[in-house]
Design a protein around this motif. Structure first.
Motif, short mmCIF file in Angstrom:
data_model
loop_
_atom_site.label_atom_id
_atom_site.label_comp_id
_atom_site.label_asym_id
_atom_site.label_seq_id
_atom_site.Cartn_x
_atom_site.Cartn_y
_atom_site.Cartn_z
N LEU A 1 0.78 -1.16 -0.04
CA LEU A 1 0.22 -0.03 0.07
C LEU A 1 0.95 1.18 0.03
N VAL A 2 0.44 2.09 -1.01
CA VAL A 2 1.26 3.47 -1.02
C VAL A 2 0.16 4.39 -0.70
N ILE A 3 0.58 5.38 0.30
CA ILE A 3 0.02 6.42 0.71
C ILE A 3 0.41 7.84 0.21
N MET A 4 -0.10 8.25 -0.91
CA MET A 4 0.44 9.47 -1.46
C MET A 4 -0.37 10.67 -0.97
N ALA B 1 1.95 12.00 5.37
CA ALA B 1 1.85 10.70 4.58
C ALA B 1 2.75 9.67 5.41
N GLN B 2 4.03 10.28 5.70
CA GLN B 2 4.95 9.23 6.10
C GLN B 2 4.48 8.86 7.47
N ALA B 3 4.13 9.74 8.47
CA ALA B 3 3.46 9.57 9.64
C ALA B 3 2.43 8.67 9.57
N VAL C 1 3.90 2.14 2.39
CA VAL C 1 5.10 3.18 2.25
C VAL C 1 4.60 4.57 1.91
N ALA C 2 4.96 5.76 2.22
CA ALA C 2 4.69 7.03 2.02
C ALA C 2 5.25 7.58 0.65
#
Length: 364
Positions: A81-84, A91-93, A111-112
């Protein structure tokens, strides 16, 4: 390598079996099924063969985007899963927060991403980024959201040219039209959740009215995901019985049982929630995840989602709105033309006209 030993006369037996199977439901039956009366209602999409994948990108780490991420992980729908989000640190947090609990989620890779680089080779991209309507209507905020699309979509498509794109950003129908144009994407691989949520609300309120489970109600809302949505009363079934056979004038004419109140609740359902919360997220995300499950599953599912419906139900222009569609691992495989009453047909075309005017205002 082991040699397969077949008994004497096996080939003759196999030929007899194939002949029997052909007569009792083999390939000949498949050809006949394609010529059935129901097939006249089925409108196949071109180039719709594709294998399901497991890498999913969610664009937008707002309320709806994070709700989608939560459900995707909880239901084990994404191995990666990529959170963009343009706010990369946020997004990283969020990605780190999910990773801290990965042992409870089947240990997916989360990953962010801020610039789109990690989205490469995604199988599915759920696009939730956009301007929140607030006190404005969905159509009033479309120009601001289009600016976001112009900045993001080309790179997403460049990195994941074979992905399926599910558009959630409002106004969903118009944004999907813009997404298709900006990304130059085929309509079967770029569509919106559209009236899938409206349909769920419709079933819920009919069920509440009749004091039955929502799962016992079948029916669709079509057209715009918005004020001109069209609940198709003529096709509603409850526990296998047609509603119009047992209820007087559902949705039209003299309305002693106040079915029109249900229609009002369906259309204003989102607004009634956002007036208090300031936004809607859970039901929107659940409707999106239901679509993702159809894409990732082996059989697909018929649901009211939106794409370019030119040529369907007499619509002559390239306008995005919702109709019952078969959603599979290939995206939209078929569009179903429902039997509509004259009144429902007219409402659908009015909805299409509203959306067409909105599309024409876009500077693409």
């Amino acid at each position: 390598m082991r040699k397969i030993i077949r008994p004497e006369g096996f080939s003759n037996y196999l030929n007899l079996y194939r002949s029997f199977a052909s007569k009792c439901g083999g390939k000949s039956d498949e050809k006949e099924a394609k010529k059935s009366a129901f097939s006249s209602l089925v409108k196949p999409m071109k180039d719709s063969k594709r294998k399901p994948g497991f890498k999913i990108t969610v664009v937008g780490a707002g309320k709806v985007g994070l709700a989608c991420c939560s459900y995707l992980l909880d239901r084990r729908l994404a191995k990666e899963l990529v959170i963009m989000d343009i706010q990369y640190e946020r997004a990283q947090a969020e990605a780190l927060d999910f990773n801290h609990g990965s042992v409870f989620l089947g240990e997916p890779k989360v990953v962010a991403c801020g610039d789109g680089a990690h989205t490469k080779d995604s199988d599915l991209i759920v696009f939730t980024a956009g301007v929140r309507p607030g006190k404005k209507s969905r159509l009033e905020v479309m120009h601001d959201t289009v600016k976001i699309l112009k900045a993001v979509v080309p790179k997403l498509v460049e990195l994941s040219p074979k992905a399926i794109y599910l558009v959630i950003a409002n106004p969903a129908d118009v944004m999907t039209y813009a997404f298709q144009k900006i990304g130059k994407l085929p309509k079967h691989r770029c569509f919106t959740s559209g009236c899938h949520l409206d349909t769920a609300r419709f079933r819920y309120y009919v069920a509440q009215h009749l004091k039955v489970p929502a799962s016992a109600v079948q029916g669709f809302v079509i057209g715009e995901h918005g004020d001109s949505a069209v609940p198709v009363w003529s096709s509603v079934q409850v526990a296998g019985s047609c509603l119009r056979d047992v209820a007087k004038n559902p949705g039209c004419g003299d309305d002693p049982e106040k079915w029109a109140e249900i229609e009002r609740k369906v259309i204003c359902g989102g607004a009634s929630v956002s007036r208090v919360k300031g936004y809607t997220d859970w039901a929107v995300a659940l409707s999106a995840i239901d679509i993702v499950e159809a894409i990732s599953g082996p059989y697909g599912k018929i649901m009211s989602v939106g794409t370019d419906m030119k040529g369907i139900q007499g619509i002559e222009d390239n306008v995005v709105l919702s109709m019952p569609c078969m959603v599979t691992s290939a995206g939209i495989s078929y569009i179903y033309e429902m039997a509509l009453t004259n009144g429902e047909y007219e409402k659908l075309h009015k909805s299409a006209d509203i959306l067409l005017k909105a599309q024409c205002k876009l500077k693409l």
